[in-house]
Design an enzyme around this catalytic site. Structure first.
Site, mmCIF file in Angstrom:
data_model
loop_
_atom_site.group_PDB
_atom_site.id
_atom_site.type_symbol
_atom_site.label_atom_id
_atom_site.label_comp_id
_atom_site.label_asym_id
_atom_site.label_seq_id
_atom_site.Cartn_x
_atom_site.Cartn_y
_atom_site.Cartn_z
ATOM 1 N N SER A 83 38.771 32.529 23.670
ATOM 2 C CA SER A 83 39.527 33.702 24.084
ATOM 3 C C SER A 83 40.003 34.407 22.806
ATOM 4 C CB SER A 83 40.674 33.200 24.945
ATOM 5 O OG SER A 83 41.447 34.265 25.324
ATOM 6 N N GLU A 115 36.474 47.687 18.078
ATOM 7 C CA GLU A 115 35.771 48.021 19.328
ATOM 8 C C GLU A 115 36.805 48.125 20.442
ATOM 9 O OE1 GLU A 115 33.344 44.602 20.013
ATOM 10 O OE2 GLU A 115 32.273 44.857 18.130
ATOM 11 N N LYS A 117 38.550 47.039 23.763
ATOM 12 C CA LYS A 117 38.608 45.773 24.487
ATOM 13 C C LYS A 117 38.382 46.068 25.968
ATOM 14 C CE LYS A 117 41.228 41.561 25.141
ATOM 15 N NZ LYS A 117 41.025 41.478 26.578
ATOM 16 N N ASP A 119 38.005 45.732 29.802
ATOM 17 C CA ASP A 119 38.735 44.908 30.748
ATOM 18 C C ASP A 119 37.818 44.466 31.882
ATOM 19 O OD1 ASP A 119 40.877 43.560 31.590
ATOM 20 O OD2 ASP A 119 41.863 45.239 32.565
ATOM 21 N N GLU A 174 30.809 41.431 28.145
ATOM 22 C CA GLU A 174 31.755 41.693 29.217
ATOM 23 C C GLU A 174 31.053 42.379 30.386
ATOM 24 O OE1 GLU A 174 34.457 40.390 28.099
ATOM 25 O OE2 GLU A 174 36.068 41.075 29.403
ATOM 26 N N TYR A 224 28.401 45.006 28.520
ATOM 27 C CA TYR A 224 28.336 45.331 27.090
ATOM 28 C C TYR A 224 28.450 44.034 26.310
ATOM 29 C CZ TYR A 224 29.138 50.379 27.787
ATOM 30 O OH TYR A 224 29.035 51.693 28.123
ATOM 31 N N LYS A 292 37.877 43.013 14.407
ATOM 32 C CA LYS A 292 37.124 41.845 13.937
ATOM 33 C C LYS A 292 36.864 41.956 12.438
ATOM 34 C CE LYS A 292 34.732 41.721 18.332
ATOM 35 N NZ LYS A 292 33.502 41.860 19.092
ATOM 36 N N LYS A 316 46.579 45.015 21.636
ATOM 37 C CA LYS A 316 46.737 45.595 22.970
ATOM 38 C C LYS A 316 47.637 46.825 22.987
ATOM 39 C CE LYS A 316 45.519 41.901 25.832
ATOM 40 N NZ LYS A 316 45.570 41.525 27.220
ATOM 41 N N CYS A 410 46.639 67.023 62.423
ATOM 42 C CA CYS A 410 45.699 66.387 61.496
ATOM 43 C C CYS A 410 45.172 67.412 60.487
ATOM 44 C CB CYS A 410 44.541 65.797 62.297
ATOM 45 S SG CYS A 410 43.176 65.250 61.272
ATOM 46 N N CYS A 413 41.290 67.966 61.597
ATOM 47 C CA CYS A 413 40.839 68.535 62.877
ATOM 48 C C CYS A 413 41.936 69.262 63.635
ATOM 49 C CB CYS A 413 40.249 67.438 63.756
ATOM 50 S SG CYS A 413 41.512 66.350 64.442
ATOM 51 N N CYS A 428 46.083 60.379 63.589
ATOM 52 C CA CYS A 428 45.481 61.505 64.270
ATOM 53 C C CYS A 428 44.953 60.971 65.600
ATOM 54 C CB CYS A 428 44.331 62.057 63.423
ATOM 55 S SG CYS A 428 43.204 63.079 64.367
ATOM 56 N N CYS A 433 37.795 63.245 65.721
ATOM 57 C CA CYS A 433 38.164 63.936 64.476
ATOM 58 C C CYS A 433 37.050 63.739 63.446
ATOM 59 C CB CYS A 433 39.468 63.341 63.956
ATOM 60 S SG CYS A 433 39.868 63.819 62.267
HETATM 61 S S1 IVH Z 1 34.928 39.455 20.918
HETATM 62 C C1 IVH Z 1 36.488 35.238 21.696
HETATM 63 N N1 IVH Z 1 34.968 41.939 21.702
HETATM 64 O O1 IVH Z 1 38.362 39.740 25.748
HETATM 65 C C2 IVH Z 1 35.105 35.537 21.332
HETATM 66 N N2 IVH Z 1 35.803 40.300 23.193
HETATM 67 O O2 IVH Z 1 40.941 38.372 25.820
HETATM 68 C C3 IVH Z 1 34.906 36.878 20.733
HETATM 69 N N3 IVH Z 1 36.536 41.211 25.337
HETATM 70 O O3 IVH Z 1 37.105 36.507 26.148
HETATM 71 C C4 IVH Z 1 35.177 37.938 21.698
HETATM 72 N N4 IVH Z 1 36.066 43.311 24.915
HETATM 73 O O4 IVH Z 1 35.643 38.413 27.025
HETATM 74 C C5 IVH Z 1 35.261 40.668 22.026
HETATM 75 N N5 IVH Z 1 34.886 44.179 22.265
HETATM 76 C C6 IVH Z 1 35.179 42.932 22.586
HETATM 77 C C7 IVH Z 1 35.731 42.590 23.831
HETATM 78 C C8 IVH Z 1 36.039 41.258 24.085
HETATM 79 C C9 IVH Z 1 36.547 42.462 25.812
HETATM 80 C C10 IVH Z 1 37.032 40.035 26.089
HETATM 81 C C11 IVH Z 1 36.275 38.756 25.832
HETATM 82 C C12 IVH Z 1 37.318 37.723 25.523
HETATM 83 C C13 IVH Z 1 38.563 38.374 26.006
HETATM 84 C C14 IVH Z 1 39.772 37.833 25.286
#
Ligand code: IVH
Length: 669
Positions: A83, A115, A117, A119, A174, A224, A292, A316, A410, A413, A428, A433
């Protein structure tokens, strides 16, 4: 054509389709229209239908070919799926960067890659010699679930890598859903009387864990890539950037908006720029940035803790509350006629998206908030949850605000709108309708109901607006000419739709019952009803009898009885019967033709009218199995007097429980 020529043509079509997929999903430069693409696909399908021996699993026609499975087998990941550590403030981000600098030693300044993140949910894809062989969810990080059949149904995931690179490559990334598609899924869920998904992430997760890959395909998930799993071979790279470019060359989709930064200050500037300029325009939900370290050697030196790599951090954006103004309140009408107030807002950016409208759910909620048109309101979007109005800023009132009153008529209608006794919703009252009609038609045709493919919103709008279809029954006497009059309908499409309508005549009774859209009757209840009654019997069953069935309480029972009590519904059923829907034969029957095949029964307690052996025998005669222990796969638990722990377990697991009377009815005694 000779057999060899056919094979060559099939291969040629597949290559061409793959190339168009790559141009569309990876290069973002499609070269052909949808119609041209469809016609290539059709040509391939036709050839493969005539030469089934030539069908291979990596053919673009086979995305949803895999068998439906109800359980996802565990998959041990090649290396742990980690994670990310979170930074929720500038200070926390600086702390992370300081640890990175310390880890690398004096004088070494890392370069960063940034990049969005995404969701969604993480997913590992394994390719062997260029062919997709496995898709797995993260699970607990060590062991995930095998979702290969469903991953194949995600169109942007290549089944064959460009250049078919040798060896085994595991790519992690993801799976997610765009806002637009999330809204469509939720509209369909609501129309079907189910709870909508609370956020795009849940929706993506639920859609990836579907028993039927066709459902996954219909949800339009995307993927992606963001990292590499343990691979024999991967793109040759010395930086994260080069690695991503290598993936792109293989045809794997990457997140947009990648940036480089040479310092912490540059990252902070990008963090603000992304928040203000880029993220609001993205088509999907983002809850932060991932920063990163670019150099892969540095990444290796920094290593990972048990939970997360030290070379990356999720930076975040805080969950936000924002103020904006209610410009109007409009009313939308659902399938059951329920009128929902929706606040139209002065568009405002909040936690990654621009919000311009928010459901107020019902008029009780409007009253609770004391919300008026013109009010300044606080809206909140925590995580990726659907935005909601949390409060009204009363101090900001000028006196010009206008109260929100339930409409008397309504909005679609003009029929009278009334509040039912003891209910929250205003409805309604006009069963024909157009808004209700359209939603009912869409529900009837939906995948989980009669599954009439091609009967979507645009078609329904045209058929209902022109008056050609004013009831479900009208679907069954549509002609080719009717359809050819619609926009965008050519011969082939008209024929396909008519074939789908014709095929729906033979769908199981449960689907029809569900498709009729009886209030409070979801798929599961429809199945229970179909296993106990034929349509005639159901339409005559008094509420007092229905009430005793599993999962059917007083409210549901009276809803069913009053639905079938209406002269209009009786007329509709008569018309459907005349249209060739053969209700008697539509009884739920299993593959071997027995009514209870595939079902498992567990008996607990004592029955007064027969012994346990007789009871078990009676379900076996009808094709079911009898088992002694309750699990989530049990179809019914039959509880006699003094039923014990098995009854408690059934309740806990949500397994339907039949009492003796309901059981006897089920087995026809
Ligand atoms: S890099 C941990 N890049 O966020 C291994 N993760 O909260 C390297 N996620 O488990 C992950 N966008 O599934 C990376 N551009 C992104 C991401 C990303 C979403 C997710 C990923 C990770 C989770 C952690």
């Amino acid at each position: 054509m000779t057999a060899k020529a056919v094979l060559a043509e099939i291969e040629r079509l597949r290559r061409e389709i793959r190339e168009h997929d790559r141009r569309y999903y990876i290069l973002d430069r499609p070269e052909v229209s949808d119609a041209e693409y469809d016609s290539l696909m059709r040509a391939l399908k036709e050839l493969e239908a005539a030469h089934p021996e030539a069908v291979t699993p990596d053919s673009p026609t086979q995305r949803v070919g895999g068998a439906a499975s109800s359980d996802f087998k565990p998959v041990a990941h090649s290396g742990p799926m980690l994670s990310l550590e979170n930074a929720v403030s500038e200070g926390e981000f600086r702390d992370w960067a300081a640890r990175v600098a310390k880890g690398l030693g004096p004088g070494e300044r890392p370069e960063y890659v940034i990049e969005p993140k995404i969701d969604g949910l993480s997913c590992a894809l394994t390719y062997e010699n260029g062919r997709l062989v496995r898709g797995a969810t993260r699970g607990d990080g060590a062991t995930g679930e095998d979702v290969t059949a469903n991953v194949r149904a995600i169109r942007s995931i290549p089944l064959v890598l460009h250049g078919t690179p040798a060896g085994r490559i595991e790519v992690r990334g993801e799976v997610f859903i765009d806002h637009k598609d999330f809204d469509l899924v939720n509209q369909a869920e609501e129309a079907a009387g189910r709870e909508p998904f609370v956020n795009p992430r849940n929706c993506a997760a639920g859609s990836l864990r579907q028993k039927d890959p066709r459902v996954t395909a219909s949800r339009r998930l995307k993927f992606y890539a963001h990292s590499l799993g343990a691979s024999e071979e991967g793109p040759k790279a010395s930086t994260h950037e080069e690695f991503l470019d290598g993936l792109k060359a293989m045809g794997i989709p990457l997140p947009p908006l990648r940036r480089k930064a040479a310092s912490v200050e540059e990252v902070l500037a990008l963090y603000a720029e992304f928040r203000d300029r880029h993220l609001p325009r993205l088509a999907f939900a983002v809850d932060g940035l991932v920063v990163k370290v670019n150099d892969l050697k540095q990444q290796r030196r920094l290593g990972a803790t048990a939970k997360s790599p030290r070379w990356a951090v999720a930076f975040k954006y805080p969950a936000s509350k924002t103020r904006t103004r209610v410009e109007d309140v409009v009313f939308s009408v659902g399938r059951t006629g329920a009128v929902t107030p929706v606040a139209k807002l002065k568009p405002v950016f909040c936690a990654g998206v621009t919000i311009s409208s928010v459901s107020l759910h019902n008029f009780d909620e409007v009253g609770r908030l004391d919300l008026k048109v013109g009010d300044e309101v606080v809206i909140e979007r925590a995580g990726e949850v659907i935005p909601k109005v949390v409060s009204v800023v009363k101090e900001a009132r000028t006196g010009a605000e206008k109260p929100v009153l339930p409409p008397k008529s309504c909005p679609v209608c003009r029929a009278r709108v009334a509040k039912e006794e003891d209910a929250v919703a205003y409805r309604c009252g006009n069963p024909s309708c157009p808004a209700q009609l359209k939603r009912s038609l869409l529900h009837f045709a939906s995948r989980d109901a009669m599954d009439i493919e091609g009967f979507g919103e645009a078609v329904v709008d045209q058929l209902a607006d022109s008056g050609r279809v004013a009831s479900i029954a009208d679907l069954y006497d549509l002609t080719r000419d009717d359809l050819l009059k619609l926009e965008l309908f050519a011969e082939k499409r008209a024929e396909n739709l008519l074939a789908q309508v014709a095929a729906s005549r033979r769908k199981p009774l449960a689907r029809l019952i569900y498709g009729l859209g009886i209030r409070h009757v979801g798929e599961k209840t429809a199945e229970t009803l179909a296993s106990l009654y034929d349509l005639q019997g159901l339409s005559e069953a008094p509420a007092s009898e229905l009430e005793k069935l599993p999962e059917v309480g007083a409210v549901v029972a009276s809803s069913i009885a009053s639905f079938f009590g209406s002269a209009e519904v009786r007329g509709l059923l008569e018309r459907l019967r005349k249209a060739g829907l053969d209700f008697e034969k539509m009884e739920a029957r299993g593959a071997d033709g027995l009514p209870l095949s595939g079902k498992t029964f567990v008996f607990t307690g004592e029955l007064s009218s027969m012994t346990r052996d007789q009871a078990e025998g009676s379900v076996k005669e009808l094709g079911a199995k009898a088992s002694s222990s309750v699990s989530s796969k049990t179809s019914f638990v039959v509880a006699g007097s003094e039923a014990g722990s098995k009854l408690a377990k059934a309740r806990k697991l949500g397994v339907p429980v039949l009492d003796e009377a309901a059981f006897l009815k089920l087995v026809g005694r």
